[in-house]
Motif scaffolding. Structure first.
Motif, short mmCIF file in Angstrom:
data_model
loop_
_atom_site.label_atom_id
_atom_site.label_comp_id
_atom_site.label_asym_id
_atom_site.label_seq_id
_atom_site.Cartn_x
_atom_site.Cartn_y
_atom_site.Cartn_z
N UNK A 141 -18.19 -34.19 -45.92
CA UNK A 141 -18.76 -32.72 -45.00
C UNK A 141 -18.48 -32.66 -43.24
N UNK A 142 -17.23 -33.99 -43.50
CA UNK A 142 -16.60 -34.51 -42.58
C UNK A 142 -15.52 -32.85 -42.20
N UNK A 147 -19.10 -25.58 -44.09
CA UNK A 147 -19.25 -25.53 -45.58
C UNK A 147 -20.65 -26.39 -46.14
N UNK A 148 -20.44 -27.61 -45.14
CA UNK A 148 -21.70 -28.32 -46.27
C UNK A 148 -22.47 -28.53 -45.13
N UNK A 149 -23.88 -29.12 -45.14
CA UNK A 149 -25.01 -28.58 -44.14
C UNK A 149 -25.52 -29.49 -44.92
N UNK A 150 -25.91 -30.51 -45.46
CA UNK A 150 -26.13 -31.63 -45.46
C UNK A 150 -25.76 -32.59 -46.53
N UNK A 151 -25.29 -33.98 -46.14
CA UNK A 151 -25.04 -35.08 -46.40
C UNK A 151 -25.75 -36.02 -46.88
N UNK A 164 -7.53 -46.84 -40.64
CA UNK A 164 -8.17 -45.16 -39.69
C UNK A 164 -8.48 -44.38 -40.16
N UNK A 165 -8.54 -44.42 -41.77
CA UNK A 165 -9.87 -42.65 -42.08
C UNK A 165 -10.52 -43.25 -42.26
N UNK A 166 -11.49 -44.46 -42.25
CA UNK A 166 -12.81 -45.22 -42.80
C UNK A 166 -13.47 -43.83 -42.18
N UNK A 167 -14.95 -43.18 -43.31
CA UNK A 167 -15.54 -42.24 -43.07
C UNK A 167 -16.28 -42.81 -41.90
N UNK A 168 -16.35 -43.54 -41.23
CA UNK A 168 -17.28 -43.70 -39.84
C UNK A 168 -16.63 -42.87 -39.13
N UNK A 169 -15.33 -42.95 -38.84
CA UNK A 169 -14.02 -42.53 -37.73
C UNK A 169 -14.11 -41.12 -38.02
N UNK A 170 -13.80 -40.51 -39.44
CA UNK A 170 -14.21 -39.10 -39.53
C UNK A 170 -15.55 -38.23 -38.58
N UNK A 171 -16.61 -38.47 -38.39
CA UNK A 171 -18.63 -37.86 -38.30
C UNK A 171 -18.56 -36.76 -37.12
N UNK A 172 -16.96 -37.50 -35.94
CA UNK A 172 -17.00 -36.22 -35.20
C UNK A 172 -16.42 -35.06 -35.64
N UNK A 175 -21.03 -31.18 -38.71
CA UNK A 175 -22.10 -30.91 -38.30
C UNK A 175 -23.79 -31.07 -39.46
N UNK A 176 -23.49 -31.07 -40.68
CA UNK A 176 -24.79 -31.71 -41.46
C UNK A 176 -25.17 -32.23 -41.05
N UNK A 177 -26.68 -32.08 -41.00
CA UNK A 177 -27.57 -33.35 -41.15
C UNK A 177 -27.42 -33.82 -42.82
N UNK A 178 -27.90 -35.61 -41.87
CA UNK A 178 -27.96 -37.04 -42.63
C UNK A 178 -28.64 -37.43 -43.48
N UNK A 179 -28.42 -38.71 -44.14
CA UNK A 179 -29.54 -39.28 -44.47
C UNK A 179 -28.68 -40.01 -45.20
#
Length: 249
Positions: A141-142, A147-151, A164-172, A175-179
Motif C-alpha cells: 500500500x505504501x 493503486x491500493x485503496x485499502x490495507x 530503516x525500511x520498517x513498514x511503519x517508516x514507509x507509511x508516509x 493513502x489507503x484506508x487501513x485496519x
C-alpha cells in the motif's frame, strides 16, 4: 464459486497462486491476499472463497515461490502445538530471506497481474495480509498509493522494527484506508503507539484494534490459535473496510 491456480510472472521467476471470484460473469474489485508464514494451503483457499462470495476477485500468491511451488513445506491438516515448533523451524529461514526488496518487486508483479485479470474491474484494489502478510500488505500500500485503496493486517508480524525500511517508516507514502487487528501478543504497547503515530502523521484514515483474549494466528482455523469470535470480528472489520473503499461487501 470459481477457483483457479495461476502462475504470476515476477522478476525472480513465476509465483504460483490461488484465485477465487464470483461466478456471475461480471468484473469485480480486486483483493491481493498475502498468506501467513505457514504458507498457501486449504484454510487460505477457504478464506479466499469466503471473501469472493462478497463480490471480490481474490488473488493469493505463494510468497515463498523462490523456494519452490506450493506446498513449499509439507503441513499436516491441523497445526497443533506438538508440530508447530518443527514447522516454525522450517519456515522462519524463508521468512527472514524475504527482504524488503523482494517484497517490493513482488508487489509490483502481483498488482500488475491482478489488475490485468479480465474478471477484475478497473480501479484501485485492496491489499490484506495475515501474520507475515500484514507487513507485506502495508509495504504494498505504501509503495503504490494510487493503486491500493485499502490495507488490512491481522495478527501482524513485524510492522514496527528498528530497520530503516520498517513498514511503519514507509507509511508516509500510504493513502489507503487501513485496519490492523492485533492479538494480545503481537505488539508491545510502545510499538502500537509508534505505529499509530506514523499513521496519524501521514493523515491515514485507520483503526488499530487489539482483539481481546486472542493469540497470534487467531484467524487460522487449522491451528490451535484459532478464535471463532475474533475470526468473525475480523470479517466484520474487513468487509466494512472494503465496502467503504471498493464499494462492495
Amino acid at each position: 464459486m470459481p477457483t483457479t491456480t495461476l502462475l504470476i510472472p515476477t522478476p525472480d521467476g513465476e509465483a504460483d497462486a490461488f484465485a477465487a471470484f464470483p461466478d456471475d460473469g461480471e468484473r469485480h474489485p480486486g483483493v491481493l491476499l498475502y498468506m501467513d508464514a505457514f504458507g498457501l494451503r486449504p484454510v487460505l483457499h477457504e478464506m479466499a472463497r469466503e471473501l469472493a462470495g462478497h463480490g471480490y476477485y481474490v488473488l493469493v500468491p505463494n510468497v515463498f515461490y523462490r523456494h519452490g511451488p506450493t506446498p513449499v513445506v509439507d503441513l499436516p491438516e491441523y497445526i497443533g502445538e506438538d508440530v508447530r515448533p518443527g514447522i516454525i523451524a522450517q519456515v522462519m529461514p524463508m521468512v527472514r530471506a524475504h527482504t524488503g526488496e523482494h517484497a517490493l518487486r513482488d508487489a509490483e508483479a502481483y498488482l500488475t497481474f491482478l489488475t490485468a485479470r479480465p474478471e477484475v474491474e478497473q480501479g484501485p484494489v485492496a491489499a490484506i495480509g495475515y501474520c507475515m502478510g500484514a507487513p507485506l500488505a502495508a509495504r504494498t500500500a505504501a509503495a503504490h498509493p494510487g493503486r491500493v485503496a485499502a490495507v488490512a493486517g491481522f495478527h501482524p508480524g513485524a510492522l514496527v522494527t528498528d530497520a530503516p525500511d520498517s513498514p511503519h517508516r514507509l507509511i508516509p507514502g500510504m493513502t489507503a484506508q487501513a485496519h490492523f487487528g492485533l492479538s494480545e501478543q503481537d505488539m508491545t504497547p510502545d510499538a502500537v503507539i509508534e505505529l499509530n503515530k506514523a499513521l496519524d502523521a501521514a493523515g491515514v484514515d485507520y483503526t488499530t484494534e487489539t482483539y481481546p483474549g486472542t493469540i497470534h494466528g487467531f484467524t487460522m482455523a487449522d491451528t490451535d490459535a484459532f478464535d471463532p469470535a475474533a475470526y468473525q470480528r475480523h470479517w466484520d472489520r474487513l468487509l466494512a473496510l472494503l465496502g467503504r473503499t471498493l464499494g462492495k461487501g
